[in-house]
Write an enzyme that holds these catalytic residues in place. Sequence first.
Site, PDB file in Angstrom:
ATOM      1  NE  ARG A  80       0.793  10.285  10.400  1.00  0.00           N
ATOM      2  CZ  ARG A  80      -0.001   9.370   9.526  1.00  0.00           C
ATOM      3  NH1 ARG A  80      -0.909   8.955   9.823  1.00  0.00           N
ATOM      4  NH2 ARG A  80       0.829   9.010   8.467  1.00  0.00           N
ATOM      5  NE  ARG A 113      -7.338   4.327   5.477  1.00  0.00           N
ATOM      6  CZ  ARG A 113      -6.716   5.273   6.249  1.00  0.00           C
ATOM      7  NH1 ARG A 113      -6.873   5.724   7.486  1.00  0.00           N
ATOM      8  NH2 ARG A 113      -5.671   5.998   5.479  1.00  0.00           N
ATOM      9  CE  LYS A 164      -1.776   1.535   3.890  1.00  0.00           C
ATOM     10  NZ  LYS A 164      -1.477   3.057   4.407  1.00  0.00           N
ATOM     11  CG  ASN A 165       2.196   2.790   3.546  1.00  0.00           C
ATOM     12  OD1 ASN A 165       1.172   3.133   3.356  1.00  0.00           O
ATOM     13  ND2 ASN A 165       2.672   2.467   4.761  1.00  0.00           N
ATOM     14  CG  ASP A 191       3.174   1.535   9.561  1.00  0.00           C
ATOM     15  OD1 ASP A 191       3.040   2.370  10.322  1.00  0.00           O
ATOM     16  OD2 ASP A 191       3.525   1.753   8.173  1.00  0.00           O
ATOM     17  CB  CYS A 240      -3.734  11.824  12.181  1.00  0.00           C
ATOM     18  SG  CYS A 240      -3.111  10.139  12.174  1.00  0.00           S
TER      19      CYS A 240
END
Length: 430
Positions: free
Chosen positions: A131, A408, A22-23, A316, A126
């Site tokens: 952030r 997501r 995803k990233n 993560d 967030c």
Amino acid sequence: MDRIRIRGGNRLNGTIPISGAKNAALPLMIVSLLTPGTLSLSNVPRLADVRLLQRILQNHGIDIMVAGKRAGQNGMMGDVMHLTAREIADTTAPYELVSRMRASFWVLGPLLARCGEAKVSLPGGCAIGTRPVDMHLMAMEKLGAEIAIEGGYVIARARKGLKGAHIAFDKVSVGATHAALMAAVMADGDTVIENAAAEPEIGDVAECLVKMGAKIEGIHTPTLRIRGVTSLSGAEHSVIPDRIETGTYAMCVGMTGGDVLLKDANAGHLAAVFDVMRRAGIGVEAMNEGVRIHRNGHALAPVKVDTSPYPGFPTDCQAQLMALMSMAGGTSMIRETIFENRFMHVQELARLGADIHLHGDTAEVRGVKKLTGAPVMATDLRASVSLVIAGLAAEGETLINRVYHLDRGFETLEEKLSACGADVSRLAGG
Ligand code: EPZ
């Protein structure tokens, strides 16, 4: 709203295919803003964030075609996506879209580089921390942009185009590195980015930019040297495998026991995570087809871990490790150094019987002998998957609410786990 139901206790055995990252996919899609040519991305994961970014990019005038599955193609293979930004129709990224996905703020750099102007909403709050975007703005200013903040929007202009510059970041930021890199490749002259993030996803984007004609040295290192070019062309690029999805399923197997091949995973991107898992007593073997994870009967040993930028232990994977260590034979210490508020999963894990105490940025995780299923709430993407890991080992039924967080970033999670013997299903609505 969908929910995920898990009946815990089954070991996992079989093969789990790892999707595209995803990233990496998100910034790669954004890169298409830099060229009137067609950027063709393969191995694009089918995720809610990818679909949302499609809408955001279409708003800027990008023509996007997602090729359908071909005959004989495995359903788990990612999409092929063709993105063509012949002309940029709109240089504004509105609040309604940017506030739903922070990474869409990253359009700022390429829009400035291609059009000399951009109006991009500040992302807003967030769940995992404050952030800020100050480092993104600093990088754009160094490259010669004038920046103003008006009505919640960043208004950036570079009337005479961007100019190469020396950009030294105070701390490591994935997003600010993406922004600086995407802007500098088409700036006039040379740029050096110091203290750049070296996450594999940045390397993937840089390699794609090189295929498009960019001149970049130092890829995969903390110092990027860029010689600006006047235009970039289209290219074909395949998205790297998702290292966070890999780490997550590895911890699922560590939690339940069993033997699973994480197909197409890249062990080299996860050295820090696999080192910790081996210390905990979990078998990890890099193979040609992917990574094999196995555990048979051994108790899990507690670990002491600090998150840090790549090549350190990724933030993560912090929530997932905490779930795993909640059943270790002793006390683990897990320190979060990247985001100050990334402990929302602690109270939810406690509902399943985990014994976790927070001391500032450190979680003291006292291993328990048994977790018990309960209804829990997903709070962000990685926090929610930590509840899946705990639920897989908990006695009885765990019901995870607000599953849209999971969607997501995890493609067909319940199918991938069920195929290896887990009792996981999605309950529609409710
Ligand atoms: C990326 O977010 C990832 N997102 C995150 O993954 C990941 O957790 C994070 O990098 C760290 O690895 C994507 O790739 C889409 P940062 P990003 O800028 O770029 C501070 C997930 O679950 N900072 O590297 O937003 C910041 O507050 C997501 O997939 C500033 O102070 O993270 C943080 O403390 C969540 N000023 C630290 O830097 C700035 O201008 C690192 O954040 C920018 C960041």
